[in-house]
Motif scaffolding. Structure first.
Motif, PDB file in Angstrom:
ATOM      1  N   ASN A  27       0.811  -1.210   0.000  1.00 56.61           N
ATOM      2  CA  ASN A  27       0.000   0.000   0.000  1.00 56.61           C
ATOM      3  C   ASN A  27       0.845   1.261   0.000  1.00 56.61           C
ATOM      4  O   ASN A  27       0.307   2.355  -0.085  1.00 56.61           O
ATOM      5  N   LEU A  77      -1.904   3.356   6.038  1.00 55.84           N
ATOM      6  CA  LEU A  77      -3.296   3.623   5.675  1.00 55.84           C
ATOM      7  C   LEU A  77      -3.689   5.051   6.045  1.00 55.84           C
ATOM      8  O   LEU A  77      -4.329   5.748   5.263  1.00 55.84           O
ATOM      9  N   GLU A 122       1.148  -0.876   9.238  1.00 54.09           N
ATOM     10  CA  GLU A 122       0.115  -0.837   8.203  1.00 54.09           C
ATOM     11  C   GLU A 122      -0.889   0.270   8.506  1.00 54.09           C
ATOM     12  O   GLU A 122      -1.372   0.947   7.600  1.00 54.09           O
ATOM     13  N   ASN A 125      -4.772   7.934   3.350  1.00 58.40           N
ATOM     14  CA  ASN A 125      -6.038   8.667   3.430  1.00 58.40           C
ATOM     15  C   ASN A 125      -5.810  10.178   3.377  1.00 58.40           C
ATOM     16  O   ASN A 125      -6.574  10.901   2.748  1.00 58.40           O
TER      17      ASN A 125
END
Length: 76
Positions: free
Chosen positions: A2, A63, A59, A67
């Protein structure tokens, strides 16, 4: 994975770390950090692990940063 170049740059700015310092922390070349952040180079698994380790990112951290990056794009 990610983690994107935009997310790396966001975290780096938030922590007031320049590319040179991140490169030293991660054991990679500064030009590699630059290329990853601008999208000129893909983030390899090895560099992913080095950068995540150097920045001590979970993680959840990734994230959260992702965002923020997405939200900032909505206002451009």
């Amino acid at each position: 994975m990610n983690l994107t170049g935009e997310v790396i740059k966001f975290v780096r700015f938030a922590r007031q770390i320049d590319q040179r310092k991140l490169a030293r922390m991660a054991g990679i070349a500064q030009c590699t950090v630059s290329k990853i952040e601008t999208g000129a180079a893909e983030l390899s698994q090895a560099n992913y692990e080095r950068i995540v380790g150097a920045l001590e990112l979970s993680e959840a951290d990734i994230l959260h940063a992702k965002n923020h990056v997405a939200a900032s794009k909505r206002f451009q």
